[in-house]
Design a protein around this motif. Structure first.
Motif, PDB file in Angstrom:
ATOM      1  N   GLU A 128       0.846  -1.182   0.000  1.00  0.00           N
ATOM      2  CA  GLU A 128       0.000   0.000   0.000  1.00  0.00           C
ATOM      3  C   GLU A 128       0.885   1.237   0.000  1.00  0.00           C
ATOM      4  N   GLU A 129       0.645   2.137  -0.931  1.00  0.00           N
ATOM      5  CA  GLU A 129       1.307   3.449  -0.950  1.00  0.00           C
ATOM      6  C   GLU A 129       2.814   3.393  -1.219  1.00  0.00           C
ATOM      7  N   GLU A 167       3.226   5.924  -5.767  1.00  0.00           N
ATOM      8  CA  GLU A 167       2.967   7.367  -5.855  1.00  0.00           C
ATOM      9  C   GLU A 167       3.306   8.088  -4.552  1.00  0.00           C
ATOM     10  N   TYR A 168       2.953   7.486  -3.462  1.00  0.00           N
ATOM     11  CA  TYR A 168       3.146   8.110  -2.152  1.00  0.00           C
ATOM     12  C   TYR A 168       4.565   7.871  -1.631  1.00  0.00           C
ATOM     13  N   GLN A 169       5.278   6.983  -2.292  1.00  0.00           N
ATOM     14  CA  GLN A 169       6.685   6.679  -1.995  1.00  0.00           C
ATOM     15  C   GLN A 169       6.884   5.982  -0.650  1.00  0.00           C
ATOM     16  N   ALA A 176       4.741   4.740   3.079  1.00  0.00           N
ATOM     17  CA  ALA A 176       4.181   5.470   4.212  1.00  0.00           C
ATOM     18  C   ALA A 176       5.298   6.162   4.991  1.00  0.00           C
ATOM     19  N   LYS A 193       8.365   6.683   3.389  1.00  0.00           N
ATOM     20  CA  LYS A 193       9.278   7.155   2.334  1.00  0.00           C
ATOM     21  C   LYS A 193      10.486   6.243   2.110  1.00  0.00           C
ATOM     22  N   ARG A 218      11.231   5.925  -1.671  1.00  0.00           N
ATOM     23  CA  ARG A 218      11.365   7.207  -2.372  1.00  0.00           C
ATOM     24  C   ARG A 218      12.148   7.063  -3.681  1.00  0.00           C
ATOM     25  N   LEU A 253       9.576   4.496  -7.827  1.00  0.00           N
ATOM     26  CA  LEU A 253       8.542   4.456  -8.870  1.00  0.00           C
ATOM     27  C   LEU A 253       9.055   5.145 -10.135  1.00  0.00           C
ATOM     28  N   ASP A 254       9.662   6.315  -9.959  1.00  0.00           N
ATOM     29  CA  ASP A 254      10.197   7.038 -11.116  1.00  0.00           C
ATOM     30  C   ASP A 254      11.246   6.205 -11.837  1.00  0.00           C
ATOM     31  N   PRO A 311       5.616   1.665 -12.715  1.00  0.00           N
ATOM     32  CA  PRO A 311       4.546   1.095 -11.888  1.00  0.00           C
ATOM     33  C   PRO A 311       4.437  -0.431 -11.952  1.00  0.00           C
ATOM     34  N   ARG A 314       4.693  -1.485  -7.220  1.00  0.00           N
ATOM     35  CA  ARG A 314       3.284  -1.755  -7.431  1.00  0.00           C
ATOM     36  C   ARG A 314       2.443  -1.281  -6.251  1.00  0.00           C
TER      37      ARG A 314
END
Lengths: 412, 456
Positions: A104-105, A108-110, A112, A114, A117, A120-121, A125, A129
């Motif tokens: 979870e998270e 995008e959120y990197q 909970a 971080k 961090r 994803l970039d 994705p 995931r």
């Protein structure tokens, strides 16, 4: 590197975590010195024997004292545990296309906290995931992906929530290799914060080390420093068995010095080996995760009272490094175990049993167990503080073990 | 407090459940990037890099642009009905007399495949009868029959490719038979001898074969569903021309794993076929006490999954439906849900006597009038591919082969002591080596205290 590492400034106080480096460096220098003396003895018999022929490091090899500068060279940088974890995942994902991160998270959120961090970039994705909120679901998906050859790193927002997925972890991940007669291996890592943080109460503060460590088929690791975090997470991802990787929320933001070796992308720590963070001779203190820091602080305080404590950072809860623990207890004859989890059937209970089984005749005092209070974590800060071990608790326990609970002056 | 409010405003509502932890994050990690660094999506369906702003550009009184598509505004207060009124139809090709239903569309089956299907259905039926008896005689501890579900087993297997990964429940050994698992291999597993691929570690019927892409049966209900999605995701990432298939019963659909798996499969666009064998009974719980929806097929739509209901006792219908489902799953990388209506003619397992909770008439009706094997036999016989003589020869030869396999399996040595400690981990760790050594010493010292049939 680019993980927010910073140089240890010259003259800066060397933090306790650095002491092992000093010790290693001194050991290294000692062995080099002996080697160079041997060579010099040999050279005395030869015709050509000048210091100019010696390699530069051999010329001043007699110098036993380690300078601050040398230490800061050997431990060039400081790194947060968060960055250590992030860089470990990053490097393993870069090295092996089968490794992917899910939870979870995490995208995008990197994460909970971080920890993921920038991943994803970097990896997109498909490999970082974000999942819907169903622990049982994404854990099962991770297990299935591992059955069929991927190497998932599954993040739990906290290990408290892994209880919603416990069937997948225990009945499937841990048992499948055995049940299938070795046909189905499950190379998966479950990671996330474990144990008490601060002000997050019962359902965010539970330590699950003893739970998972009681289950064959799983390996359970719990890092303390950045070196631990990097080396053990990389080992966990490379390992063919399912690994439970118990992090600590408070430690994420803490910085530890790291050597060039640790920063090397090939760096990896062995699973099942404890680390002696501080050598001592009067009492052995075992701890893992955040409690290692507490134990080191306790050792500092104890040293002022003339008690030399040996601090063992367990690193691996299952397999448990019984050899290191027993060797230490046979040396110090006293044992204090420290953990944040509950006392009954806890990690300390197991260590106590291991020592009683193998080193009973060496014990000069009853084993002291320091653990969290046997209650779900309360929220109110005053009660919360009372529910988890504090440095003073460790100091008192060590003194009791050394029969020094009364002030030395009074005893004298 | 403002932090908390700010956090709750910007983060998705789903995060609220974990807000204490998230709040801590902000407190304890000053260098954590601000949430505003990336465009924050409230309820996003867009992929990374796609713009989400267009949805809010138009403004209309009649239509709401909402993630997932346009939603019309309506003036009436209208609750959705709890049911559709009429139940969802059940796809069928063969009628009870084994004749193709006029107007039915189905995937042609060659004579060769059709006959292979029949032989395997009969093999499964005979195998169940004999191994059930073997359990009754106390030769094995446990058994589960697939009686009444032979068409589901064999026809679905026939429509799949051997590359497709099977995540079974425990009433699908026919899929293994279809893929070439021999009766000897079946018997070795049930008797837990050293030839068993599971090394005698699992109770009977928990077959598994890596070679045949059949994952070891898992006893807890429903665990295989999310696992199948994960494996399907691996196939997708590898670009493989295959899908995952997972079987489960009507009872299994009550598990959280079922819902998680369907939702994830839809969101992850995983090539997986969910095959529900709705046989009416979860041990003693009838489907009327399991769910109030129109069976299982209706739920697919709620998760955004293409679904079909099929007559599970009609081999041609199952074959055709799975064939089409596989083409969609692999070709379009998407999940498909299949609900096959059938009946568990046998007891749940050898630990169960189902006549205690369901009428014998009901069992007899399904056993005789609705038997999938006899229906299919009528069809192949009508085609001129089968006769009574061939039937008795087939049954006799399967019976003989299995009895022989059982005798062999019983004689094969049991797994040796060292196998007790292997495969817990990839490499046997020192504590297990130690335990093995201690056990070995103890066995040698006190042989009378230990079973004699464990090779050391």
């Amino acid at each position: 590197m680019g993980c927010g590492a910073s140089r240890l400034e010259p003259g800066e106080d060397i933090p306790p975590g650095l002491l092992p480096f000093r010790r290693r460096l001194q050991e290294l220098k000692r062995s080099r010195t002996e080697e160079s003396r041997r060579r010099r003895r040999e050279r005395k018999d030869s015709i050509v024997s000048t210091t100019e022929l010696l390699r530069p490091e051999e010329r001043d090899a007699d110098d036993f004292e380690t300078t601050e500068e040398e230490i800061s060279r050997a431990v060039a940088e400081k790194m947060t545990v968060r960055d250590a974890l992030n860089s470990a995942i990053d490097e393993e994902m870069a090295a092996d296309p089968k490794v992917f991160l899910m939870g979870e998270e995490v995208g995008e959120y990197q994460g909970a906290y971080k920890v993921s961090r920038g991943l994803l970039d970097k990896y997109g994705p498909e490999r970082v995931r974000d999942t819907p909120i169903t622990e049982a679901g994404f854990t099962g998906i991770g297990v299935g992906a591992a059955y069929y050859g991927l190497k998932p790193v599954v993040e739990f927002m906290t290990f408290n929530f892994s209880m919603q997925a416990i069937d997948q972890i225990i009945n499937s991940a841990a048992k499948s290799n055995y049940m299938s007669g070795g046909q189905i291996s499950v190379p998966i890592v479950f990671r996330g914060p474990n144990g008490a943080a601060a002000g997050v109460a019962a359902q965010h503060s539970h330590c699950y080390a003893a739970w998972y460590a009681s289950c064959p088929g799983l390996k359970v690791l719990s890092p303390y420093s950045s070196e631990d975090a990097r080396g053990m997470l990389k080992a966990a991802i490379r390992d063919p068995d399912p690994v439970i990787f118990l992090e600590n929320e408070i430690l994420y933001g803490e910085s530890f010095p790291v050597s060039a070796d640790v920063l090397d992308s090939n760096f990896c720590l062995p699973i099942g080996k404890a680390m002696i963070e501080r050598e001592g001779k009067h009492v052995t203190i075992t701890a893992f995760s955040k409690m290692v820091g507490y134990a080191l602080k306790a050792a500092e305080i104890l040293s002022k009272d003339g008690i030399s404590a040996e601090i063992i950072n367990l690193r691996s809860i299952r397999p448990l490094d019984r050899d290191t623990i027993n060797a230490s207890v046979r040396k110090t004859n006293r044992l204090v175990t420290v953990e944040e989890g509950f006392p009954q059937h806890g990690v300390g209970a197991e260590i106590c049993a291991v020592v009683v089984e193998e080193s009973f005749e060496y014990l000069d005092a009853p084993v002291e167990r320091i653990a969290g209070a046997d209650v779900p974590m309360p929220y109110a800060p005053n009660l919360e503080r009372l529910a988890v071990p504090q440095v003073e608790d460790i100091v008192r326990a060590a003194k009791r073990a050394c029969y020094r609970s009364v002030p030395m002056a009074a005893a004298a | 407090m403002s932090l908390i409010i700010g956090h709750a405003r910007t983060a998705a509502a789903r995060l609220l459940r974990r807000s204490p932890a998230s709040i801590l994050l902000r407190r304890d990690s000053p260098e954590a990037p601000a949430l505003g660094r990336r465009p924050v999506r409230r309820m996003g369906t867009a992929r990374v890099g796609e713009s989400v702003s267009t949805a809010y550009e138009e403004c209309s009184d009649q239509v709401l642009d909402f993630p997932g598509g346009k939603v019309s505004f309506i003036p009436e207060m209208r609750f959705l009905s709890e049911s559709l009124g009429e139940r969802i139809g059940c796809y069928r090709v063969l009628d009870d007399n084994g004749q193709t239903v006029s107007g039915s569309t189905f995937h042609e089956v060659s004579k060769e495949v059709a006959m292979k299907m029949y032989r395997h259905m009969v093999t499964l039926q005979v195998m169940d009868t004999i191994l059930y008896e073997a359990q009754r005689q106390g030769r094995i501890s446990f058994y589960v029959t697939s009686t009444g579900e032979e068409a589901i087993n064999i026809a679905s297997a026939a429509a799949l490719s051997n590359e497709d990964l099977v995540f079974p429940q425990y009433r699908e050994p026919g899929v293994l038979l279809w893929r070439g698992f021999t009766l000897q291999e079946i018997a070795n597993q049930c008797f837990g001898n050293k030839e068993d691929y599971g090394k005698g570690r699992q109770m009977p019927i928990h077959y598994g074969s890596k070679k045949l892409n059949y994952f070891t049966v898992s006893s807890p209900i429903g665990t295989q569903l999310p696992q199948a999605v994960g494996a399907a995701y691996s196939l997708k990432m590898d670009g493989k021309n295959a899908c995952a298939v997972t079987y489960f019963g009507d009872g299994g659909t009550s598990q959280g794993d079922f819902h998680a798996a369907l939702n994830f499969a839809a969101v992850m666009e995983a090539p997986v076929i969910f095959f529900c064998r709705n046989n009416g009974w979860a041990i003693s719980t009838p489907t009327t006490e399991q769910f109030r929806s129109d069976g299982v097929v209706i739920r697919g739509q709620a998760y955004g999954i293409r679904s079909i209901r099929v007559d599970g006792n009609d081999a041609l219908a199952v074959y055709s439906a799975i064939h089409a489902a596989r083409e969609m799953a692999v070709g379009e990388t998407r999940p498909i849900l299949v609900e096959a209506l059938t009946y568990r003619v046998g007891h749940h397992s050898t630990s169960d006597d189902s006549t205690k909770y369901r009428p014998i008439d009901e069992i007899e009706h399904w056993k005789s009038a609705r038997d999938p094997i006899s229906r299919y036999r009528k069809w192949i016989q009508r085609n001129g591919w089968w006769c009574d003589a061939a039937e008795s020869e087939l049954r006799n030869s399967v019976r003989k082969e299995l009895l022989q396999a059982i005798q062999v399996a019983e004689r094969v040595q049991k797994p040796p002591l060292e196998e007790l400690f292997k495969d817990v981990y990839d490499v046997v760790p020192s504590n297990l080596k130690e335990q093995e050594k201690l056990l070995l010493q103890s066995v040698k010292k006190h042989p009378g205290d230990y079973p004699a049939d464990v090779p050391v």
